[in-house]
Structure formats: C-alpha cells, structure tokens
Design an enzyme around this catalytic site. Sequence first.
Site, PDB file in Angstrom:
ATOM      1  CG  ASP A 201       7.765   3.605   6.569  1.00 56.59           C
ATOM      2  OD1 ASP A 201       7.584   4.683   5.995  1.00 56.59           O
ATOM      3  OD2 ASP A 201       8.896   3.176   6.884  1.00 56.59           O
ATOM      4  CD  GLU A 270       6.910   4.523   1.594  1.00 54.57           C
ATOM      5  OE1 GLU A 270       7.363   5.638   1.374  1.00 54.57           O
ATOM      6  OE2 GLU A 270       7.383   3.774   2.473  1.00 54.57           O
TER       7      GLU A 270
END
Length: 551
Positions: A201, A270
């Site tokens: 993330d 990401e």
Amino acid sequence: MSNTPWWRGAAIYQIYPRSLQDTNGDGIGDLKGIIQRLDYIASLNVDAIWISPFFRSPMKDFGYDISDYLDVDPMFGTMADFDELIAKAHSLGLKVVIDQVLSHTSDEHAWFAESRQSRDNPKADWYVWADPREDGTAPNNWLAIFGGCAWEWEPRRQQYYLHNFLKSQPDLNFHCEAVRRAVLDNVEFWLKKGVDGFRLDAITFCFHDAELRDNPAKPADKRQGRGFSEDNPYAYQYHWYNNERPETLGFIEDLRALIDRYPGTVTLGEVSSEDSLATMAEYTKGDNRLHMAYSFELLTKDYSAAYIRSTVEALENAIGDGWPCWAIGNHDVERVLSRWGQGKGTPQMAKMVSALLGSLRGSLCVYQGEELGLTEAEIPFDALQDPFGIAFWPNFKGRDGCRTPMPWQSEGEFMGFGESSPWLPLPENHRSLSVASQEKLADSILNQFRRFMAWRSTQPALVGGDIKFIDTKEPILAFERRLGDEIVLCAFNLSDDKQTQQLRAYSTATELRGHGLGGAALMTDGNSGGLQVAFDGYGAIFLSVKADEQA
Ligand code: BGC
C-alpha cells in the site's frame, strides 16, 4: 511456460474482506466468509487472491490504519481462521497475497503511543516529528490526501507529526533504521505464515524529504485527479517532497532481499506519483526491486482507445525489464462500469472491459464484483462511512459506492451477504446481478468472465507475449500479443455503436474461439482485399495472424 514464475501474467482477485461474506451476523464480512467463498473464487479461473487488510485496526480507514501488524482484527476472525484460509486457498490452487501498509500506522499502534509521549523516548524518532514555525503554524505546506493540512499538533511534544492520509494514520519515519528493520520483521512474520506475496500500500509514501521542503504549486491545467477527487486542493501541488523520494528505492531493495529468501513470493506495489508510469518502471527494474506494480492510470474516468493506447505504450516504452500489473477497478475508485460507462454501461460492456484487461501485457487485478458487472452504488450522506467522502461531499462522494457487500443471491433482505443489516447498504439494482442468478444463465457476465479467464490461460501469447498496438480509428482499440511465432490480434469496440474496422495489413486470419465474447465478425474487405471486422456495440474479436503479415 513451466519456468515462468506464477505471478507473471497472473489474474489476481481482490477481496475487500468487509464486503465479501459475513458469517457471524455483525453486518461485516470476515475471514470465515472468505473461506466459504474460496470455491467460488477458484471457479472464476483466477490465479491468486489479494486480501485488503484484515489486521488489528480501529478501522478509521477500514483497515488501512493498522494498530497491530501481527494479529487478525477480532472483527474479521482469528489467526486460526487465517491459517485455514491459506490452507484452503492453496488446496484450490490459489496463491494468497496480503496487503501490507508500511508507510503509516494507526495512531493507536503501540509505536505511536510511545513516540508521541516525549521527544526523548526510545521511539521518539519513529514517526515524522517537526517543530512549528515561528508563528505556530505547521512546518511546511504539505497537504493530506484525505483533506486539510498533513500535520497534526501533539501537545505532549509541542510538535507536529506528519500524516499523508488521515490524522489517525501517522507516517512512519523511514529515515530511521530501527523503523525499517521493524517493518521488515513484520513482513517476515507473514512470509513465515506461508503467504505468497504482498500488495504494498502507498509504497511511494514511505520516505519524506528530510529537509521538509515545501511542495511547489501545480498549475490549474495539470491538476487531473489520480483516482482521487479533482476538487481536492491536494491536486494543487507537485508532491515531490512528501512522496516518491529517491530513498524509497533502497528500502525496496532491502525488502526484495528479504522476499527472495522465501522463493515463489512476490511484491506488487501500489504506485501513485507525479509520473506513475516512470515510477512503475523504476520500482520494477531489474531483479532486485519489486516484482510488479500498478498505478491509477486506468482507474480514472479517461476512457477512449487513444487514452488506453497512449497509457500502455508510455509504460511499455519506460518499463524495460520491469513488469506491469493493470487494474480497471479497486476499492478506491468508482466501479468501472459506472466510471467508464458514464452511467450507461451495459452487460456487454462489462464483458468486454474484463476481456480487455485480461488481454493487456502484464498481470491483472480484478476487484470483487467486477466479474458480476456491479455498478457504483448511490450511498446517501447519512449512510456514508468513508471519511474521504464525508470530507469532500457533495462534490466527491468517497469510496463507499464501490465497497458495498457482494450480492450472492437475489432473494432475502441482504442478498445472501449475511443475516443482519450490513455496514453499507446493498443497492436494490444489484439484486438481479447476484451470483446465484447469473450462475443460471450461460451468457451472464459472470459465466463469460469464467470462460474468458479459462481461455486466456490456454493462450501463452496473452499471458506472456509482447504487445504492439495497431492503428485503428476511435473507438476501436487493437493490439497484437506475440510470443515467438504466435500472434494474437485483439480488437475491441469501446462504444455501444456498430463499427467497422479495416485491417489492411492482414490478408488472412483465423478467428480464435473459446473465449465466448461475441459481437464481432471477420470479413474480407471488398475494396482492398484485406480484412475487415464488423463490430456490434462493445464487441471484441481475437484473431490468430501470421508473423509475416503483421503491420
Ligand atoms: C489504499 C487506500 C487507503 C490509503 C491509505 C491506499 O492507496 O488503497 O484504500 O485509504 O492507501 O492507506
């Protein structure tokens, strides 16, 4: 293909655990629910699951604010449930990728509780602390994505701390070696548990500029959203100093060295930066950084053959030996059928866009419900959960509309999701799209998805071949996927109107069948003698063409 690592060209199904299946009647999905639905997921012919965070968390950002990285939140179940989940997934041939939120913790994490106490405790520099300016205001102009200033005052230390997201998500200080070590230890805990990989993330946010320099202003014509609200003043800056710092590469290399000690495991970053395609290339270059990365480029409202072509080509030109992963939907953006379909998306469009995603070079992430053609749900303000949406209402309604529970059956108040009122309402128009009702129809979006994914895995050129776009007129998107002598020409009509497209460069082609997608017919062009394809709305065609005839 046997030497190809499993993740190259893999289809990864993203599970948003709050909304997959509730088994304990609290209105929130859980790990037991995932276990129950693994057979269904395996039936989609995907290779892996990525599970959004299920770790202990106060849930201010629904799990992306972690207070204990090494435990399962009781809301989702127990560690024993997770062990069972991995075992069952593996027995079904599914790899298990979990989310790791490394750049920030929850403000309820023990590290932050200690760090905030004083300027000289053992964890004093584990977060990003800075003195106020002389006039008491925040140390610089950095903004938080979810609204407002990126700095929050801590009275005990008489200092500000940095948060790139919510103020309850303080940023870890990655310049501190002890932090990097602790973070990697947490990652290793899950490697030892037997997971097959990590979705990382907000990985570009790990480091901040140690000099805390101001971000420069961005001119109005360059403020397009990167999947986030365009009405957000966050778009008014170049985020060169709070994001995408060069030190991240060194950390990524340390992370990769750890991962490599567990063969077969993978990292998927990401990426969100000022030039995400360049960052994807940089982060996946060589064999000592991330295995693959995805960005928000196909998660915006931009939808045209020219846009998709130029995005994929720009990445291909940049990426060298790196590896892309594409997504057209996830838990952060409006559902693709509503976003690209502008409210007019049809079942055929849902089938076509999934096939398009599965035909691009790279791996792919499919977001739960995409295989059903779910549309964005309208959530009234008083039912909103997402703090991002609450902050920017009504211009931007947040991310709840793509996070509503899965409709498993058409009957029942909660459509098979659980026994009690769910955390977000199930939209009535999802009832007819339920899994049970689509399973009965051979030509449903769901069954087409299954067919396409099964067929894709029999086409080595689609899984691992090169990509080359061919010139077509809008709204037709066409490209070749080539592996050795095998060339598959993929062509898609991105509109709901009938279209014809000449393919002058080819005199013969064999139509590939078995993918189940209809809506296009191969013909000979009476004038040129070349080929021509007649498309119905959102039709697609796959042709086997010869190497010596390519454009
Ligand atoms: C996740 C979001 C989350 C944010 C902060 C992301 O990009 O996908 O859902 O809110 O990181 O962790």
